[in-house]
Design an enzyme around this catalytic site. Structure first.
Site, PDB file in Angstrom:
ATOM      1  N   CYS A 163       0.866  -1.181   0.000  1.00 28.10           N
ATOM      2  CA  CYS A 163       0.000   0.000   0.000  1.00 28.10           C
ATOM      3  C   CYS A 163       0.901   1.229   0.000  1.00 28.10           C
ATOM      4  O   CYS A 163       1.727   1.393   0.908  1.00 28.10           O
ATOM      5  CB  CYS A 163      -0.863  -0.039   1.253  1.00 28.10           C
ATOM      6  N   CYS A 175      -1.109   3.899  -6.518  1.00 32.88           N
ATOM      7  CA  CYS A 175      -1.922   3.248  -5.483  1.00 32.88           C
ATOM      8  C   CYS A 175      -2.103   1.817  -5.957  1.00 32.88           C
ATOM      9  O   CYS A 175      -2.389   1.590  -7.147  1.00 32.88           O
ATOM     10  CB  CYS A 175      -3.267   3.957  -5.369  1.00 32.88           C
TER      11      CYS A 175
HETATM   12  N1  DGL Z   1      -3.905   0.506  -2.008  1.00 32.95           N
HETATM   13  C1  DGL Z   1      -3.690   1.678  -1.202  1.00 32.95           C
HETATM   14  C2  DGL Z   1      -2.505   2.464  -1.750  1.00 32.95           C
HETATM   15  O1  DGL Z   1      -1.662   1.896  -2.432  1.00 32.95           O
HETATM   16  C3  DGL Z   1      -4.984   2.406  -1.073  1.00 32.95           C
HETATM   17  C4  DGL Z   1      -5.052   3.311   0.096  1.00 32.95           C
HETATM   18  C5  DGL Z   1      -6.432   3.638   0.554  1.00 32.95           C
HETATM   19  O2  DGL Z   1      -7.026   2.785   1.214  1.00 32.95           O
HETATM   20  O3  DGL Z   1      -6.855   4.776   0.322  1.00 32.95           O
HETATM   21  O4  DGL Z   1      -2.342   3.632  -1.510  1.00 32.95           O
END
Ligand code: DGL
Length: 276
Positions: A78, A189
């Protein structure tokens, strides 16, 4: 609890929800013999709109949960949690190999022909000091111009498996970047590679067919392999690795996502992390 002997111990991979599956796919392909535990903190998604302190506290709670299950390495799959928490995690678990995810600005600058690169990420990632340092370093070294686009609401649409809502939101975020001339988009993301086809379609509609999309699943996996090798932690057994998953939201939803996005049906359990 019983801790399996290293290197047979599992690798922990976590995200606020489904995004980490875009990283997990690369890890499974490259390291099919490794045991994996996936955590989706979907009850707390999105992380991207929360303060660094809240994201760091959640990340720490999830990491403790995984450490209690005997992991030998941790992948923070993440970008938002990496910006907010990787330093804290390394302080708490100094002996644990920890791999974070950062938007691929360097490969994007190298891939761009006109030096104009759009960066799609959460508001939290783009406001983080760690990200802004990276942006300044890469801009200075390459002269690339990075156009930052926070994508508020997009993680929620992807978590909800809402294809129409996702495309509508992508039009709002991607079209202005194409109009400003970017020829490369960084998927900053880990949720966004899951909707790569929609991003390509929206970019094509806006006049940028064949736009270059950059994500870091492969680079993260390479770094994980390097750290496991360096620590003598690669699993030697040739039997297939196992996978189990935990979520702070619905197990049914995470099972369905595994089926559609990874093509497998691992055991999925509902769990609580920290104080919830
Ligand atoms: N997959 C997360 C990232 O890479 C998402 C973060 C979120 O929950 O806003 O930033």
């Amino acid at each position: 609890m019983h801790t399996p002997p290293f290197p047979d111990a599992p690798i922990g991979v976590f995200d606020s929800g489904l995004g980490g599956l875009s990283i997990l796919r690369h890890i499974r392909a490259r390291l099919p013999h490794e045991h994996l535990i996936y955590v989706a903190d979907a009850g707390y998604a999105p992380y991207g709109d929360k303060s660094d302190d809240v994201v760091a506290a959640r990340s720490l709670a999830v990491a403790r949960f995984l450490v209690a299950r005997g992991i030998k390495a941790l992948v923070v799959a993440c970008n938002t949690a990496t910006v907010a928490a990787v330093k804290v995690l390394r302080e708490h678990f100094p002996d644990m190999p920890i791999v974070g995810v950062e938007p691929g600005l360097k490969p994007a600058a190298a891939a761009s022909r006109n030096g104009k690169v759009g960066v799609l990420a959460t508001a939290g990632t783009l406001a983080g000091a760690k990200f802004l340092r990276l942006r300044d370093e890469v801009s200075a070294a390459t002269q690339a111009a990075f156009l930052l686009q926070p994508c508020r609401g997009l993680v929620e649409r992807i978590e909800a498996n809402d294809a129409e809502g996702t495309t509508a939101m992508l039009r709002r975020y991607v079209t202005p970047l194409v109009e400003q001339g970017v020829d490369t988009l960084v998927l900053g993301c880990t949720h966004y590679p899951l909707v790569k086809a929609s991003i390509e379609q929206v970019a094509a509609e806006a006049g940028a067919a064949g736009i270059t999309l950059v994500d870091t699943g492969e680079a993260v996996t390479r770094q994980l392999v390097r750290l496991l090798e360096a620590g003598g932690l690669l699993r030697a057994d040739a039997s297939p690795g196992s996978l189990e998953a935990y979520t702070s939201a619905s197990a049914t939803a995470l099972s369905a996502a595994f089926n559609v996005l990874v093509g497998i049906d691992p055991p999925v359990h509902e769990a609580t992390f920290g104080d919830d």
